[in-house]
Design a protein around this motif. Structure first.
Motif, mmCIF file in Angstrom:
data_model
loop_
_atom_site.group_PDB
_atom_site.id
_atom_site.type_symbol
_atom_site.label_atom_id
_atom_site.label_comp_id
_atom_site.label_asym_id
_atom_site.label_seq_id
_atom_site.Cartn_x
_atom_site.Cartn_y
_atom_site.Cartn_z
ATOM 1 N N PRO A 1 12.438 54.970 95.852
ATOM 2 C CA PRO A 1 11.285 54.520 96.647
ATOM 3 C C PRO A 1 10.424 55.709 97.074
ATOM 4 O O PRO A 1 10.943 56.718 97.557
ATOM 5 N N THR A 2 9.119 55.593 96.845
ATOM 6 C CA THR A 2 8.178 56.647 97.246
ATOM 7 C C THR A 2 6.958 55.995 97.894
ATOM 8 O O THR A 2 6.764 54.782 97.809
ATOM 9 N N LYS A 3 6.145 56.815 98.515
ATOM 10 C CA LYS A 3 4.906 56.294 99.107
ATOM 11 C C LYS A 3 3.991 55.725 98.029
ATOM 12 O O LYS A 3 3.364 54.682 98.197
ATOM 13 N N SER A 4 3.931 56.444 96.891
ATOM 14 C CA SER A 4 3.014 56.023 95.830
ATOM 15 C C SER A 4 3.412 54.698 95.186
ATOM 16 O O SER A 4 2.562 53.967 94.680
ATOM 17 N N ASN A 5 4.723 54.373 95.170
ATOM 18 C CA ASN A 5 5.122 53.089 94.568
ATOM 19 C C ASN A 5 5.385 52.009 95.617
ATOM 20 O O ASN A 5 5.970 50.961 95.318
ATOM 21 N N GLY A 6 4.976 52.292 96.845
ATOM 22 C CA GLY A 6 5.105 51.277 97.895
ATOM 23 C C GLY A 6 6.517 51.105 98.414
ATOM 24 O O GLY A 6 6.830 50.095 99.044
ATOM 25 N N GLY A 7 7.383 52.074 98.114
ATOM 26 C CA GLY A 7 8.754 52.013 98.617
ATOM 27 C C GLY A 7 9.662 51.089 97.840
ATOM 28 O O GLY A 7 10.766 50.769 98.287
ATOM 29 N N ARG A 8 9.237 50.670 96.641
ATOM 30 C CA ARG A 8 10.086 49.751 95.865
ATOM 31 C C ARG A 8 11.235 50.505 95.187
ATOM 32 O O ARG A 8 11.136 51.708 94.938
ATOM 33 N N THR A 9 12.301 49.784 94.872
ATOM 34 C CA THR A 9 13.472 50.390 94.211
ATOM 35 C C THR A 9 13.630 49.894 92.773
ATOM 36 O O THR A 9 14.629 50.176 92.123
ATOM 37 N N ARG A 10 12.641 49.137 92.302
ATOM 38 C CA ARG A 10 12.713 48.635 90.926
ATOM 39 C C ARG A 10 11.304 48.409 90.386
ATOM 40 O O ARG A 10 10.417 47.928 91.093
ATOM 41 N N ASN A 11 11.114 48.774 89.118
ATOM 42 C CA ASN A 11 9.823 48.556 88.463
ATOM 43 C C ASN A 11 9.847 47.255 87.669
ATOM 44 O O ASN A 11 10.699 47.071 86.790
ATOM 45 N N LEU A 12 8.924 46.360 87.969
ATOM 46 C CA LEU A 12 8.797 45.078 87.278
ATOM 47 C C LEU A 12 7.630 45.134 86.292
ATOM 48 O O LEU A 12 6.790 46.042 86.372
ATOM 49 N N PRO A 13 7.547 44.177 85.362
ATOM 50 C CA PRO A 13 6.450 44.198 84.388
ATOM 51 C C PRO A 13 5.073 44.338 85.023
ATOM 52 O O PRO A 13 4.226 45.095 84.532
ATOM 53 N N GLN A 14 4.851 43.625 86.130
ATOM 54 C CA GLN A 14 3.513 43.644 86.738
ATOM 55 C C GLN A 14 3.125 44.997 87.325
ATOM 56 O O GLN A 14 1.952 45.236 87.629
ATOM 57 N N HIS A 15 4.103 45.874 87.485
ATOM 58 C CA HIS A 15 3.786 47.192 88.029
ATOM 59 C C HIS A 15 3.115 48.101 86.998
ATOM 60 O O HIS A 15 2.508 49.113 87.366
ATOM 61 N N ASP A 16 3.253 47.776 85.725
ATOM 62 C CA ASP A 16 2.559 48.534 84.674
ATOM 63 C C ASP A 16 2.598 47.704 83.390
ATOM 64 O O ASP A 16 3.477 47.870 82.536
#
Length: 646
Positions: free
Chosen positions: A145-160
């Motif tokens: 989790p980072t500030k740039s990814n909004g604190g998420r712990t998993r990348n989903l298709p809609q994220h890129d």
């Protein structure tokens, strides 16, 4: 539908490399993201499960249809993941009998065990996309989790979505690459009996072996206390902040007048006997601290399934030069031996978490924990372990191939091969703990080091000097062993000659019941069992002595694909070890219905009903295959309430 080619992409927060696929799919967040497939060699399609698409019914049904062959690279992964996807109960999986693995096919042909590696060696048009690792890391594993990814712990298709489309293309490309591998290898099919061996291997991996997790947790806790105590003692004695550091320890030794290039196990052991007592104590403490026993216990903890069993510890054809198994996860193939007479009592103290008593009764807690590793494996309630193994299997097999009759006589009479070898070498009777008993050790070291063309260097590598042999007598030992085994020496060079003739003439030759042929850029060695050993792109070369040698392509000591050099005795080693593997496989098939839970080198571990006869198991295991007529086998065994070396 006859064939279904499959490749899937998945997500789980469990670390696949540490836990193995059986534990991986137990994570509550496990899911299949993409399902790439081709029916009977047709167009490759990808089902975007993560975005709500559904697998077509005919494909869904085919997964459980035994008349449809499912093909994939590393089929165990797809089969176990799809078992979870289909809702199979815990500990039950899709029947492996209708699954075939193009990784096994590649290994059978002497090719790498990775899809990307096979693609490079075969020069496939559609090789595995190199960006795949980055895409897998992005979509298939947790992210920080980072500030740039909004604190998420998993990348989903809609994220890129752009990356996601590339990931789908990667999934399609994998299926295409797998199909191309099969197309390129179709001239050299894997025999049905080898596929049957693979299916048996999958049955054993699916069954798994029970682990005493309470015991494992106590071992990890005791090791932590022990390491802390050892570290504190070393800090007091050396005034170093981290005496486990190689740099700091070398510096401390140097300050005390001791220079050493390495702090390896052998070097430290030699130093202990040479340095003053206070320094010797520090080095002894370091040796204890260097014991890595806790890693095995941690590996058990990482990979154990919810029912307490560890699964997936054996890789079929993991050693693709011979087809022998490789260990995975806990690595049963290199467990420390146990020599403690009071194994049961030590195990009981650990299970009670009684550190003080252990410290009082045992001088070396790390060594005690190391010797107890095997005992973490236990049978289920109301069952017992039957452990049976072949006696001196490689020595028997090489004698059988070479026709070394004096050895066969020793085995027929149940003699000690080390005593007999020493007797043959020195021309005097040798008895263990009896007349000329001191020569047995020389017979043993010669047997272990010299069977495959080894010389003085092999004796040293086997520890001849540490065993008290002098440098001067090593050449005589080599000469004596070779003089005593003329038929084995002849076997080496007959094989050497046959291999060279096959490669030079692109022809077929045979010697000692083994067939050699060179065609389609491959050297094939056909064993008496009918199984084939494969060597890629063989050719004649020159060795470091200026003599003629054989080279071929394979994975070398650097773990990279490279050109390797070989000669008669090395090919003999492959032949003997491969044949020993075939005999083990024959025994495992014979005992298939007996709930085999593990196997280690030439040993089989059965989780048995207490009424099962140990003698009957040993008798069955020692049955000689029809193709090995005249080979003398012997099997020894024992029963135990936890795994151990008898």
């Amino acid at each position: 539908m006859k064939n279904l080619e499959i490749d899937i992409e998945t997500y789980s927060s469990v670390n696949l490399s540490k836990a193995g696929v059986y534990r991986y799919v137990e994570s509550p967040d496990f899911e299949i993201l993409l399902f790439g497939y081709s029916i009977d060699g047709g167009e490759v399609k990808v089902i975007d499960l993560a975005c709500g698409e559904r697998i077509p019914q005919e494909v869904y049904d085919a997964l459980e249809d035994d008349s449809v062959t499912k093909w994939t690279f590393n089929a165990q992964f797809e089969r176990i993941c799809l078992s979870k996807f289909l809702g199979y109960e815990h500990g039950t999986y899709l029947d492996p009998d209708s699954w075939k693995c193009s990784m096994v096919w590649s290994a059978y042909m002497g090719l790498p065990l990775s899809l990307e590696g096979v693609g490079v060696v075969l020069g496939l048009e559609k090789q595995k996309l190199t960006e795949g690792k980055e895409l897998i890391k992005y979509f298939c594993t947790p992210c920080n989790p980072t500030k740039s990814n909004g604190g998420r712990t998993r990348n989903l298709p809609q994220h890129d979505m752009e990356k996601w489309e590339r990931f789908k293309a990667y999934n399609i490309r994998d299926v295409e690459a797998e199909m191309q591998i099969q197309s390129r290898l179709q001239k050299f099919p894997v025999p049905d009996f080898v596929w049957d061996e693979y299916h048996l291997d999958q049955e054993i991996n699916d069954r798994g072996i029970l682990v005493d997790m309470d015991f494992v947790e106590k071992c990890i806790a005791i090791d932590k206390v022990s390491r802390g105590s050892l570290m504190t003692k070393m800090q007091v004695l050396t005034s170093l902040t981290n005496p486990n550091s190689v740099v700091q320890m070398k510096g401390w030794l140097s300050d005390n007048g001791i220079e050493t290039d390495t702090l390896g196990k052998k070097a430290v052991a030699a130093l202990i006997d040479e340095v003053p007592d206070d320094m010797s104590e520090v080095l002894s403490l370091r040796q204890k601290l260097a014991k890595s026993s806790v890693r095995k216990y941690q590996a058990m903890k990482n990979s154990v399934c919810a029912d307490g069993r560890v699964r997936g510890m054996f890789q079929f054809y993991g050693a693709n030069r011979t087809g022998r198994f490789a260990g995975r996860l806990v690595q049963l193939q290199n467990l420390p031996q146990n020599h403690m007479e009071d194994l049961d009592e030590a195990r009981g103290l650990v299970r009670c978490g009684d550190y003080d008593s252990l410290d009082l009764l045992y001088d070396d807690i790390p060594d005690t924990l190391s010797q107890l590793i095997r005992t973490a494996f236990i049978p289920t309630e109301n069952r017992t372990f039957i452990v049976a193994d072949f006696s001196a299997i490689e020595a028997r097999v090489i004698a059988w191939f070479a026709g070394e009759t004096w050895r066969a006589d020793v085995f027929a009479k149940g003699g000690d091969i080390y005593c007999a070898s020493a007797s043959q070498m020195f021309g005097v009777p040798v008895e263990k703990h009896g007349v000329n008993g001191h020569l047995r050790q020389k017979g043993k070291i010669a047997e272990l080091a010299l069977g495959y063309g080894g010389s003085v260097g092999a004796l040293k590598a086997m520890g001849a000097l540490e065993m008290g042999l002098s440098e001067e007598e090593l050449p005589e030992l080599v000469s004596a062993w070779r003089s005593s085994n003329p038929n084995i020496v002849r076997f080496w060079w007959d094989v050497d000659s046959a291999v060279k003739k096959a490669i030079k003439g692109k022809t077929s030759t045979a010697t000692h019941g083994v067939h050699f042929s060179c065609r389609s850029g491959m050297l094939f060695i056909t064993l008496p069992s009918g199984r084939v050993l494969s060597y890629v792109k063989p050719r004649m070369g020159e060795n470091k002595f200026g003599g003629e040698s054989v080279t071929y392509e394979g994975v070398g000591g650097t773990k990279k694909w490279e050109r390797l050099e070989s000669y008669g005795p090395k090919f003999v080693e492959n032949i003997v070890q491969a044949t020993s593997r075939d005999i083990l496989m024959y025994a495992m098939k014979t005992l298939r219905c007996c709930s085999i839970v593990a196997h280690v080198h030439d040993e089989i571990i059965i989780e048995a009903d207490p009424r099962m006869s140990l003698d009957a198991v040993c008798e069955q295991m020692a049955r000689v295959p029809k193709w090995a007529e005249g080979l003398l086998l012997r099997t020894d065994g024992y029963t135990c309430e936890f795994y151990k070396k008898d």
